[in-house]
Design a protein around this motif. Structure first.
Motif, PDB file in Angstrom:
ATOM      1  N   PHE A 188      -7.233  -7.173   1.059  1.00  0.00           N
ATOM      2  CA  PHE A 188      -6.171  -6.687   0.177  1.00  0.00           C
ATOM      3  C   PHE A 188      -6.630  -5.569  -0.763  1.00  0.00           C
ATOM      4  N   TYR A 189      -7.647  -4.821  -0.364  1.00  0.00           N
ATOM      5  CA  TYR A 189      -8.213  -3.826  -1.280  1.00  0.00           C
ATOM      6  C   TYR A 189      -7.201  -2.759  -1.688  1.00  0.00           C
ATOM      7  N   LYS A 190      -6.276  -2.404  -0.815  1.00  0.00           N
ATOM      8  CA  LYS A 190      -5.284  -1.381  -1.152  1.00  0.00           C
ATOM      9  C   LYS A 190      -4.361  -1.859  -2.274  1.00  0.00           C
ATOM     10  N   ILE A 191      -3.928  -3.101  -2.185  1.00  0.00           N
ATOM     11  CA  ILE A 191      -3.067  -3.670  -3.232  1.00  0.00           C
ATOM     12  C   ILE A 191      -3.845  -3.806  -4.534  1.00  0.00           C
ATOM     13  N   ILE A 192      -5.096  -4.241  -4.428  1.00  0.00           N
ATOM     14  CA  ILE A 192      -5.928  -4.429  -5.613  1.00  0.00           C
ATOM     15  C   ILE A 192      -6.161  -3.100  -6.332  1.00  0.00           C
ATOM     16  N   LEU A 193      -6.486  -2.049  -5.565  1.00  0.00           N
ATOM     17  CA  LEU A 193      -6.751  -0.741  -6.159  1.00  0.00           C
ATOM     18  C   LEU A 193      -5.501  -0.119  -6.784  1.00  0.00           C
TER      19      LEU A 193
END
Length: 221
Positions: free
Chosen positions: A154-159
């Motif tokens: 989920f790195y895109k949502i986190i960033l």
């Protein structure tokens, strides 16, 4: 009598919306499972029912403030998990599958940490089974791998969120674990360890609360 029947019909009509009866059935199944769990623990560990269902402070005749910070931390874990589950369901209903999965996975991960922390699984429970000796470093390593998978997934949502709070949460929780592994849990070291842990939980809650609020608010616009 007609008024009672009329009200029952109204309640039934309200519950039939959005598969609410399925949710109610699931809750009652969970309640039954928990009550059976109490019965099992009573037989397995020979713990009296009154000690399994009563308040610890009353059972051990201790001050209700015993475990104060730990209990607040448990409430914060629970609060965060509830927000994540609720947000995940709402986003699923508006067809935002990816963010729904993000919040539901976050709720599940938080629930695992909550249950471990509340019932002291890696601190005590695992050691009570002779054939299941799981030491703290192994448990922490598993959590680290789950966290790594979570971040990669989920790195895109986190960033795209206020990820500074998640960084702070992981940092303080990591420091707490490090102190736990290196130093003896007593005195000032114990206070510092649990203090870092509490700050970590606070930032964990802030990250998911703010992210959920901003995500759902965007959907409402």
């Amino acid at each position: 009598m007609n008024i009672i029947i009329s009200e029952i019909i109204k309640i039934k009509q309200k519950l039939n919306k959005d598969k609410i009866p399925h949710f109610i059935v699931a809750i009652y199944i969970l309640v039954a499972f928990l009550l059976c769990g109490v019965f099992y623990i009573n037989k397995k560990f020979n713990i009296p029912f009154e000690k399994l269902t009563g308040a610890p402070a009353l059972i051990f005749k201790s001050h209700p403030f015993i475990g104060f910070l730990s209990n607040i931390g448990i409430l914060l874990w629970c609060f965060t998990a509830s927000i994540c589950y609720f947000s995940g369901v709402i986003l699923f209903k508006v067809n935002d599958t990816k963010k729904s999965l993000f919040f539901l996975s976050s709720g599940l991960f938080t629930s695992i940490l909550l249950i471990d922390d509340f019932f002291m699984f890696h601190d005590y429970i695992f050691y009570s089974f002779e054939s299941f000796k799981i030491v703290q470093p192994i448990t922490f390593a598993i959590y680290a791998m789950l966290l790594l998978w979570y971040i990669i997934k989920f790195y895109k949502i986190i960033l795209d969120s206020v990820y500074v709070f998640l960084v702070l949460a992981v940092g303080f929780l990591g420091l707490s674990v490090l102190i736990d592994l290196i130093f003896e849990s007593s005195g000032l070291e114990y206070f510092i360890e649990d203090g870092f842990k509490f700050i970590g939980i606070i930032n964990w809650m802030l990250f998911f609360s703010i992210t959920a609020y901003q995500t759902i608010l965007t959907k409402l616009k």
